[in-house]
Design an enzyme around this catalytic site. Structure first.
Site, mmCIF file in Angstrom:
data_model
loop_
_atom_site.group_PDB
_atom_site.id
_atom_site.type_symbol
_atom_site.label_atom_id
_atom_site.label_comp_id
_atom_site.label_asym_id
_atom_site.label_seq_id
_atom_site.Cartn_x
_atom_site.Cartn_y
_atom_site.Cartn_z
ATOM 1 N N GLY D 50 0.808 -1.210 0.000
ATOM 2 C CA GLY D 50 0.000 0.000 0.000
ATOM 3 C C GLY D 50 0.846 1.267 0.000
ATOM 4 N N ASN D 73 -1.491 -8.674 12.050
ATOM 5 C CA ASN D 73 -0.447 -7.719 11.714
ATOM 6 C C ASN D 73 -0.942 -6.314 11.942
ATOM 7 O OD1 ASN D 73 -0.513 -5.863 9.118
ATOM 8 N ND2 ASN D 73 -1.714 -7.691 8.603
ATOM 9 N N ALA D 74 -0.020 -5.490 12.408
ATOM 10 C CA ALA D 74 -0.285 -4.052 12.503
ATOM 11 C C ALA D 74 0.994 -3.375 12.030
ATOM 12 C CB ALA D 74 -0.645 -3.659 13.922
ATOM 13 N N GLY D 76 1.061 -0.982 10.025
ATOM 14 C CA GLY D 76 0.820 0.455 10.023
ATOM 15 C C GLY D 76 1.116 1.077 8.668
ATOM 16 N N CYS D 134 -8.190 -0.381 5.544
ATOM 17 C CA CYS D 134 -7.136 -0.786 6.466
ATOM 18 C C CYS D 134 -7.555 -0.556 7.900
ATOM 19 C CB CYS D 134 -5.857 -0.023 6.187
ATOM 20 S SG CYS D 134 -4.611 -0.504 7.385
ATOM 21 N N THR D 197 -8.157 -7.575 6.084
ATOM 22 C CA THR D 197 -8.080 -8.341 7.338
ATOM 23 C C THR D 197 -9.230 -8.006 8.293
ATOM 24 O OG1 THR D 197 -6.615 -6.629 8.192
ATOM 25 C CG2 THR D 197 -5.585 -8.579 7.242
ATOM 26 N N GLY D 247 -8.494 -13.997 1.013
ATOM 27 C CA GLY D 247 -8.648 -14.376 2.416
ATOM 28 C C GLY D 247 -8.334 -15.823 2.661
ATOM 29 N N GLY D 248 -7.140 -16.087 3.179
ATOM 30 C CA GLY D 248 -6.799 -17.429 3.643
ATOM 31 C C GLY D 248 -6.549 -18.444 2.558
HETATM 32 C C1 LIG Z 1 1.668 -8.268 6.712
HETATM 33 C C2 LIG Z 1 0.466 -7.801 5.953
HETATM 34 C C3 LIG Z 1 0.449 -6.527 5.376
HETATM 35 C C4 LIG Z 1 -0.661 -6.076 4.660
HETATM 36 N N1 LIG Z 1 -0.642 -4.831 4.084
HETATM 37 C C5 LIG Z 1 -1.698 -4.417 3.313
HETATM 38 C C6 LIG Z 1 -1.659 -3.179 2.601
HETATM 39 O O1 LIG Z 1 -0.672 -2.440 2.648
HETATM 40 N N2 LIG Z 1 -2.742 -2.804 1.869
HETATM 41 C C7 LIG Z 1 -3.872 -3.607 1.769
HETATM 42 O O2 LIG Z 1 -4.810 -3.248 1.089
HETATM 43 N N3 LIG Z 1 -3.919 -4.805 2.411
HETATM 44 C C8 LIG Z 1 -2.870 -5.223 3.181
HETATM 45 N N4 LIG Z 1 -2.922 -6.460 3.812
HETATM 46 C C9 LIG Z 1 -4.109 -7.322 3.665
HETATM 47 C C10 LIG Z 1 -3.905 -8.362 2.565
HETATM 48 O O3 LIG Z 1 -3.713 -7.771 1.309
HETATM 49 C C11 LIG Z 1 -5.107 -9.323 2.503
HETATM 50 O O4 LIG Z 1 -6.274 -8.573 2.207
HETATM 51 C C12 LIG Z 1 -5.327 -10.072 3.791
HETATM 52 O O5 LIG Z 1 -4.081 -10.451 4.351
HETATM 53 C C13 LIG Z 1 -6.187 -11.336 3.631
HETATM 54 O O6 LIG Z 1 -5.584 -12.278 2.776
HETATM 55 P P1 LIG Z 1 -4.754 -13.553 3.308
HETATM 56 O O7 LIG Z 1 -5.606 -14.234 4.320
HETATM 57 O O8 LIG Z 1 -4.482 -14.368 2.088
HETATM 58 O O9 LIG Z 1 -3.503 -13.014 3.926
HETATM 59 C C14 LIG Z 1 -1.800 -6.916 4.535
HETATM 60 C C15 LIG Z 1 -1.774 -8.195 5.109
HETATM 61 C C16 LIG Z 1 -0.670 -8.644 5.802
HETATM 62 C C17 LIG Z 1 -0.706 -10.036 6.409
#
Ligand SMILES: Cc1cc2nc3c(=O)[nH]c(=O)nc-3n(C[C@H](O)[C@H](O)[C@H](O)COP(=O)(O)O)c2cc1C
Ligand SMILES: Cc1cc2nc3c(=O)[nH]c(=O)nc-3n(C[C@H](O)[C@H](O)[C@H](O)COP(=O)(O)OP(=O)(O)OC[C@H]3O[C@@H](n4cnc5c(N)ncnc54)[C@H](O)[C@@H]3O)c2cc1C
Ligand SMILES: Cc1cc2nc3c(=O)[nH]c(=O)nc-3n(C[C@H](O)[C@H](O)[C@H](O)COP(=O)(O)OP(=O)(O)OC[C@H]3O[C@@H](n4cnc5c(N)ncnc54)[C@H](O)[C@@H]3O)c2cc1C
Ligand SMILES: Cc1cc2nc3c(=O)[nH]c(=O)nc-3n(C[C@H](O)[C@H](O)[C@H](O)COP(=O)(O)O)c2cc1C
Ligand code: FES
Ligand code: FES
Lengths: 287, 307, 287, 307
Positions: D50, D73-74, D76, D134, D197, D247-248
């Site tokens: 992002g 995760n946070a 930020g 976010c 998330t 998601g997952g």
């Molecule tokens: C470490 C981390 C950083 C993330 N950073 C962003 C981000 O910068 N912008 C965004 O739209 N989503 C961000 N996400 C969310 C992911 O793009 C995704 O929507 C979310 O992790 C669910 O998918 P997953 O279960 O396959 O991880 C982040 C997720 C993680 C785990």
């Protein structure tokens, strides 16, 4: 840096709680510099969480002469690898820990001694019939076991069944063992010969549905053992219900497979299309 | 080390509990089902399957499906109905030394009121838990629990009809759970329990059908624990009445997360299916934790979050 | 019915995908009736999902004479069981599958050959110092290794270090091995003797902070290897950052431990209170 | 068996993708970080971390914690800022044969607009994904993504400022995701990606502190998949524009759940950390599935849900 899917060569406790692990890693040494690190994970799939239901195949006891230990009672299951849970089970070794809840549910009603008994089992559906056969033979009944399967691989433990004193009749869809064709064909023949027999069946839904139709037409008493998705196994979650006889939208009648079953009188069940669908579809063949 | 056993006793909505551990509604039947596996008197309380005015048959099957570290259920609130409960299940509670909390729901405001009044006359039921959060039944909880004014309405009505402690159980399927929490507090709830299941879906990729006949189901189990801890924390901050934490608890450490953020008690759901004796292990683990930390009372842990 | 936590006695494939499992179950036979069932689950905790970071301890090669196979390169880690992930690792056996990503990160900068080198390692922090020691010795430097720990159990692989040609000095907080007291005491002494030495340290945060203070006061060059919670290990998730020198609320300066580290020049880091807190707290002692 | 390789190509918001698999923002850096592990040209697309107008330092540590089958995760939204992105990261994309989708966010409407305009002039960026969801940054996404009118406002503004396909990424932390989905569709989104998330929390029971310095974090990973599949299904039913499921997802079967409910493509997040080559395995698995089912085109699977 490389992404290795590799194996453990050694893993030893060298001090309390401190282990040293050796991992096969071709090409690693040439790339590694002092102070670098690795990211590791055992190649385990995320395992299953809930328990899985299995019929009791048999019980027994290891005599002390086996290994000098006091006699040890055991129970046995026979299972087919169909998904992640059974895959994980299949990878367990002697001495691995396991959690077992049971025996659970309502078993077979043996009925009057001396009566002709016909057991019909398809594939892994043979499991609950072993202890049933033993009990019926002990009771003094004549027991005929019709074993069905898609191929010879589905015909399990024939010798053990025969040794227990039941007469076995094998049929397979592809004719690779015994008679070629569906086990229901054999059942029709046997029932024509022994019209007073009581029938006990376990197997895939299409087979049970066919058996139920045959027995209903001939007014022969039938008990069936069913499968259903289960979470608790003790009647608490209500996840495992099947439709009982007389079930309808307006007067629903759900029975817990884990508690009212897994063995039911066929006449207590709703054999309509819906039941057949709701019960687990094993693809038409025998698992 | 101190040889006096630490105290696990807590008080929630006027109920004195010998420990803060009780089953979550719908995962422990009416209690009796698990009696062969654990002494029900060792639990903080018993919470019944959700009850309604009329018997309910529930949803078609399949009703459950496992997901990664969780399960979906769409039981559809199958239950014997309040009258059969009183006639057939309540007598069993007479011999018990553990408070019984009856969980119930309605499809209309009138039904909620009627069930509440019937429970007034049942001394074996110590308190009630109002389910305004069930995600499975179309006319059911979801309508009341996701909207502050509807939640307020049903809680006000039940509060007036009921002469026992009232626990209100919240759904997590909302944008801001604190809004609903404050609404039910103002409407007279004596305690809040949270969370109910999160709506989810799983697909059998070979048949292309949902794994649950009802299409969607409620997600429970360890997968949802972080969401449940977060919401419990939010609700504790938002209201003054006690909060009971629920969601994915399988061991003492999991239960402690909820107690530390301020839950006065916890409910254990899906873990009962994984291990019918899970609650006993959790109670023992809480005691061990207190001993290891040199504490004498579980209330020293409750709300001890450092932020 | 009973709830057994028991063990597998046997688990055999008897037909393709069909297994027969025998489970120890005292009292089961007496209770079991034909047609009943059990609910089973292997007693596995839900395992961890993410990979775990570990320093490269050493690499090697199994010569063909070991087992007649072609020579096989391996790498080794030394790890302490501290939580669920390391617990699961500790239960792996020879031949078990494992996934490894590496080598990763920036290692140590060896500095000019011939210079005095002092290595300070606390507990499991000794791990990255083994390959460093070897490399420094090969480079022709004089290497002194100060090994610290809470008790003797934290002093790992002494013989191996000595064999590699480094001089070892052992100290433990409780005096159970070597000198009693903190390893920093030994460091002060050595630095008084060799004020031009370069220092390399790895260990728990309190130890590193103390070492950094000592080296800063004496204007001695220091490299440290840090730990941080990591998800990816390759600089993609930004989960593993530490505060760099000059970091402040208004001008934040975060560095990826996995990519800019795990080895840093001490002068590149922010050694304020905040860093010490943010870094992983291992309880003051040596893991 | 058919010897012609089945087609995995899909079209999303005017983008022709060679397959429906791409990384989720924030889990794949700027792409380059994973180049040593997989050929980026084999992916359907690349989605960046992002981006914001100004560089962002992100949150204090610890920023991540593992939970059961998931992680919090946070981070930020730490990022180099749009200018440094264009100067330092974009040149790397020139050699690639895979479309690049830039994910971005703003703390104010003006910031959103400014970043959108800057991306207009970057030919290497094929499309943008707008993060209005976010859960980590207080002034950030959450304000826009949980409220239909705010979501509509920011999408309208970005739509006007931008000359590229616009994907809007939704947050799951809402009562009814279809309301937000319809609002962003009306405001001019070309596609929707969901979900981001779910807000969660985990406690270190020994220190009594949250495991994440920011107290709460976003839950991702297999734990949330059933919630993500449900919401993807709901959004597909609610809007006409294409939907990207997230998601997952860890394997082809997981991806198929999303495609079957109607997602035109999927994003893989946390699984990249578990296995940097996960996306390649997923692409191969999708192809195998088509072959096994006797299908020639992934579009025969998309939306094939039987209910
Ligand atoms: C470490 C981390 C950083 C993330 N950073 C962003 C981000 O910068 N912008 C965004 O739209 N989503 C961000 N996400 C969310 C992911 O793009 C995704 O929507 C979310 O992790 C669910 O998918 P997953 O279960 O396959 O991880 C982040 C997720 C993680 C785990
Ligand atoms: C009373 C009873 C007795 C059984 N006896 C045997 C036996 O002796 N031998 C044997 O091989 N199998 C038996 N089964 C079926 C066995 O439980 C399933 O094959 C097993 O649960 C599949 O688990 P999995 O994780 O490998 O499959 P998956 O398909 O990955 O399982 C996913 C979920 O579906 C459930 N499920 C899938 N198939 C079935 C099924 N057929 N029945 C019930 N739940 C299912 C699982 O429990 C799990 O919750 C019995 C089932 C019941 C209800
Ligand atoms: C670059 C680097 C090198 C390391 N080298 C070694 C080594 O050689 N030997 C060794 O024993 N340990 C080493 N560690 C620490 C090791 O990674 C942790 O002890 C391990 O991750 C703990 O996992 P767990 O599941 O058992 O613990 P849990 O506490 O259950 O883990 C929970 C989460 O916290 C993280 N975590 C917990 N403690 C640490 C820690 N100290 N550092 C990083 N993450 C942590 C885990 O990765 C996991 O995500 C190293 C860490 C880093 C960053
Ligand atoms: C099979 C099943 C049935 C449930 N039935 C009810 C119910 O009748 N009433 C209710 O308020 N909650 C019901 N719930 C929700 C649980 O009480 C609990 O809130 C939820 O499962 C989360 O806790 P857990 O993760 O520990 O299972 C049910 C949950 C499950 C799994
Ligand atoms: S499996 Fe839970 S009621 Fe039957
Ligand atoms: S561990 Fe992911 S950026 Fe360092």
């Amino acid at each position: 840096m490389k992404n290795y899917a590799t194996i453990v060569l050694a893993n030893q406790e060298i001090s309390p709680s401190i282990f040293r692990m050796r991992i096969l890693a071709p090409g690693f040494a040439a790339a590694a510099q002092p102070g670098q690190f690795v990211m590791l994970r055992p190649a385990l799939a995320l395992p299953t969480m809930l328990r899985r239901p299995f019929g009791v195949f048999r019980t027994g006891c290891l005599p002390p002469e086996c290994d000098g230990l006091p006699p040890r009672e055991y129970m046995e299951i026979l299972y087919k690898v169909v998904g992640q849970g059974t895959k994980i089970l299949s990878e367990l070794h002697q001495g691995d820990r396991i959690e077992l809840l049971g025996p659970l549910g309502r078993g077979f009603d043996l009925g009057p001694p001396g009566q002709e008994k016909i057991l019909v089992g398809g594939g892994i559906g043979l499991v609950p019939l072993f202890m049933l056969g033993e009990a019926l033979v002990a009771q003094g009944s004549r027991v005929r076991l019709l074993m069905g399967g898609r191929t010879r691989d589905d015909i399990l433990a024939v010798t053990e069944f025969e040794r227990s004193g039941v007469e076995t009749y094998v049929s397979t869809d592809d004719g690779s063992l015994g008679e070629a064709g569906f086990v229901t064909k054999v059942l029709e023949r046997k029932l024509s010969k022994y019209p007073q027999a009581e029938v006990f069946a376990c197997g895939p839904t299409p087979m049970l549905t066919a058996v139920a139709a045959i027995c209903a037409a001939r007014q022969v008493n039938l008990q069936v053992s069913l499968e259903a998705h289960m979470a608790c196994g003790v009647g608490a979650c209500l996840g495992c219900v099947v439709k009982g006889a007389g079930h309808s939208e307006s007067t629903p009648r759900y029975l817990c497979t884990c508690k009212a079953g897994p063995v039911f009188q066929a006449s207590d069940l709703d054999w309509g299309k819906a039941t057949a669908e709701a019960a687990i579809n094993c693809g038409g063949g025998c698992k | 080390m101190n040889s006096i056993r630490p105290s696990l006793a807590v008080e929630v909505a006027g109920l004195k509990l010998k420990n803060p551990v009780m089953p979550a509604s719908g995962t422990f039947g009416y209690g009796e089902e698990y009696a062969p596996y654990l002494d029900l008197n060792r639990l903080g309380a018993i919470v019944t399957k959700g009850l309604s005015r009329n018997p309910k048959a529930g949803n078609p099957t399949p009703r459950i499906a496992e997901t990664t570290s969780g399960m979906l259920n769409a039981i559809g609130l199958q239950n014997v109905g309040i009258d059969a409960f009183i006639a057939g299940k309540v007598p069993y509670y007479r011999g018990l030394q553990t408070p019984v909390i009856a969980n119930f729901f309605g499809n209309t405001l009138e039904e909620y009121g009627e069930v509440a009044r019937k429970l007034n006359d049942v001394p074996e039921v110590t308190a009630v838990e109002l389910n305004i959060s069930c995600p499975n039944v179309k006319q059911g909880g979801i309508v009341f629990g996701t909207e502050a004014s509807a939640a307020s309405q049903v809680v006000t009505l039940v509060r007036q009809a009921l002469n026992k402690p009232l626990i209100v159980k919240l759904t997590p399927n909302v944008t801001d759970i604190t809004v609903i929490a404050r609404a039910v507090e103002e409407a007279g709830a004596d305690a809040i329990s949270c969370i109910n299941t999160i709506t989810g879906m799983a697909i059998d990729v070979r048949t292309r059908k949902p794994k649950i006949a009802n299409r969607t189901g409620g997600l429970s189990g360890p997968a949802i624990r972080p969401v449940a801890v977060r919401m419990t924390h939010q609700v504790v901050q938002a209201v003054k009445i006690p909060v009971i934490g629920i969601g994915g608890i399988t061991c003492a450490e999991d239960a402690l997360e909820f107690l530390i953020v301020g839950a006065k008690a916890v409910q254990v759901g899906t873990a009962n299916f994984i291990d019918p004796q899970a609650m006993l292990a959790i109670i023992a683990g809480l005691e061990q934790f207190l001993v290891a930390e040199g504490l004498s009372d579980i209330n020293q842990v409750i709300g001890s979050l450092k932020i």
